[in-house]
Design a protein around this motif. Sequence first.
Motif, PDB file in Angstrom:
ATOM      1  N   TYR A 146       0.814  -1.225   0.000  1.00 30.32           N
ATOM      2  CA  TYR A 146       0.000   0.000   0.000  1.00 30.32           C
ATOM      3  C   TYR A 146       0.846   1.273   0.000  1.00 30.32           C
ATOM      4  O   TYR A 146       0.328   2.364  -0.248  1.00 30.32           O
ATOM      5  CB  TYR A 146      -0.931   0.033   1.209  1.00 30.32           C
ATOM      6  CG  TYR A 146      -2.123  -0.898   1.121  1.00 30.32           C
ATOM      7  CD1 TYR A 146      -2.936  -0.942  -0.006  1.00 30.32           C
ATOM      8  CD2 TYR A 146      -2.455  -1.722   2.182  1.00 30.32           C
ATOM      9  CE1 TYR A 146      -4.031  -1.786  -0.077  1.00 30.32           C
ATOM     10  CE2 TYR A 146      -3.564  -2.569   2.122  1.00 30.32           C
ATOM     11  CZ  TYR A 146      -4.329  -2.591   0.994  1.00 30.32           C
ATOM     12  OH  TYR A 146      -5.423  -3.420   0.937  1.00 30.32           O
ATOM     13  N   GLY A 147       2.131   1.149   0.270  1.00 33.12           N
ATOM     14  CA  GLY A 147       3.014   2.318   0.268  1.00 33.12           C
ATOM     15  C   GLY A 147       4.259   2.105  -0.569  1.00 33.12           C
ATOM     16  O   GLY A 147       5.275   2.757  -0.357  1.00 33.12           O
ATOM     17  N   GLU A 196       4.591   5.230  -6.354  1.00 30.94           N
ATOM     18  CA  GLU A 196       4.466   6.670  -6.540  1.00 30.94           C
ATOM     19  C   GLU A 196       3.090   7.115  -7.028  1.00 30.94           C
ATOM     20  O   GLU A 196       2.837   8.292  -7.207  1.00 30.94           O
ATOM     21  CB  GLU A 196       5.548   7.153  -7.515  1.00 30.94           C
ATOM     22  CG  GLU A 196       5.544   6.458  -8.880  1.00 30.94           C
ATOM     23  CD  GLU A 196       6.021   5.002  -8.864  1.00 30.94           C
ATOM     24  OE1 GLU A 196       5.464   4.224  -9.645  1.00 30.94           O
ATOM     25  OE2 GLU A 196       6.891   4.624  -8.066  1.00 30.94           O
ATOM     26  N   SER A 215      -0.750   7.756  -6.384  1.00 35.77           N
ATOM     27  CA  SER A 215      -1.684   7.990  -5.290  1.00 35.77           C
ATOM     28  C   SER A 215      -3.080   7.513  -5.698  1.00 35.77           C
ATOM     29  O   SER A 215      -3.595   7.900  -6.739  1.00 35.77           O
ATOM     30  CB  SER A 215      -1.709   9.485  -4.961  1.00 35.77           C
ATOM     31  OG  SER A 215      -2.486   9.718  -3.833  1.00 35.77           O
ATOM     32  N   PRO A 274      -6.941   7.356  -4.204  1.00 39.16           N
ATOM     33  CA  PRO A 274      -7.773   7.867  -3.117  1.00 39.16           C
ATOM     34  C   PRO A 274      -8.341   6.762  -2.236  1.00 39.16           C
ATOM     35  O   PRO A 274      -8.618   5.656  -2.694  1.00 39.16           O
ATOM     36  CB  PRO A 274      -8.904   8.604  -3.841  1.00 39.16           C
ATOM     37  CG  PRO A 274      -8.431   8.821  -5.225  1.00 39.16           C
ATOM     38  CD  PRO A 274      -7.445   7.727  -5.529  1.00 39.16           C
ATOM     39  N   SER A 275      -8.522   7.097  -0.979  1.00 44.93           N
ATOM     40  CA  SER A 275      -9.099   6.185   0.007  1.00 44.93           C
ATOM     41  C   SER A 275     -10.372   6.806   0.551  1.00 44.93           C
ATOM     42  O   SER A 275     -10.497   8.032   0.606  1.00 44.93           O
ATOM     43  CB  SER A 275      -8.080   5.975   1.134  1.00 44.93           C
ATOM     44  OG  SER A 275      -8.689   5.414   2.265  1.00 44.93           O
ATOM     45  N   ALA A 297      -3.733   6.502   3.415  1.00 48.86           N
ATOM     46  CA  ALA A 297      -3.315   6.900   2.076  1.00 48.86           C
ATOM     47  C   ALA A 297      -2.702   5.702   1.363  1.00 48.86           C
ATOM     48  O   ALA A 297      -2.012   4.887   1.973  1.00 48.86           O
ATOM     49  CB  ALA A 297      -2.295   8.026   2.162  1.00 48.86           C
ATOM     50  N   GLN A 341      -0.153   4.734  -1.705  1.00 46.97           N
ATOM     51  CA  GLN A 341       0.884   5.167  -2.645  1.00 46.97           C
ATOM     52  C   GLN A 341       1.460   3.892  -3.229  1.00 46.97           C
ATOM     53  O   GLN A 341       2.358   3.296  -2.644  1.00 46.97           O
ATOM     54  CB  GLN A 341       1.982   5.971  -1.944  1.00 46.97           C
ATOM     55  CG  GLN A 341       1.599   7.366  -1.537  1.00 46.97           C
ATOM     56  CD  GLN A 341       1.326   8.267  -2.727  1.00 46.97           C
ATOM     57  OE1 GLN A 341       0.275   8.893  -2.773  1.00 46.97           O
ATOM     58  NE2 GLN A 341       2.217   8.341  -3.681  1.00 46.97           N
ATOM     59  N   ALA A 387      -2.041   0.071  -8.560  1.00 49.21           N
ATOM     60  CA  ALA A 387      -3.079   1.108  -8.622  1.00 49.21           C
ATOM     61  C   ALA A 387      -4.259   0.610  -9.449  1.00 49.21           C
ATOM     62  O   ALA A 387      -5.423   0.803  -9.074  1.00 49.21           O
ATOM     63  CB  ALA A 387      -2.521   2.396  -9.208  1.00 49.21           C
TER      64      ALA A 387
END
Length: 194
Positions: free
Chosen positions: A30-31, A34, A36, A38-39, A45, A47, A53
Amino acid sequence: MGKVFTHVTMSLDGYVADPDDHFAELFDWYGAGEVSVPSGNEDIAFQVDEASAEALRDLTGNVGALVAGRRLFDIAHGWNDAHPCGAPVVVVTHNTPADAERWPRTTFASGVEAAIAEARKIAGGKDITIASANIIQQALDLDLVDEVRVSLVPVLFGEGVPHFTKLDRGHLLLEDPTVIQGRRALHLTYPVRR
């Protein structure tokens, strides 16, 4: 009518949490990028890399309701009434919390069939996702699931909370998976064979 699918992030050896209910490295993906995404929860968040994605948008884009178990709900503190998928939550429980009004976007239902029926009403034709291992197991046994989705991550727990255990109905056949290779996760979607 939308489909009912399951989703968990799972270790390579089949666990959704360690023995202490910690998710540890399971959610590193989840991180890990690069892009983004939306949540539905301002405290969370995403990333992720481009491939993840795509998978994440597919997981959340058409969800009208999420079904979870009481244990997960309690561990997550009800997601502060804002699950990251952005949809209302239906919690399967035999004991509705005395302070249930704290979560106006959450409905409490007794039993998996009742929870799925309530989620269908709430979803209004959109998809329903199930996010708790035990509830997934019960929904599979009741033949209520259209797709099994797993984000498989490169970690071995060795012990913990398993995603799958014995199915009461016996073997369940799935179709060949759709596979998305992301950073720190392999996203798999298996349609349930009917």
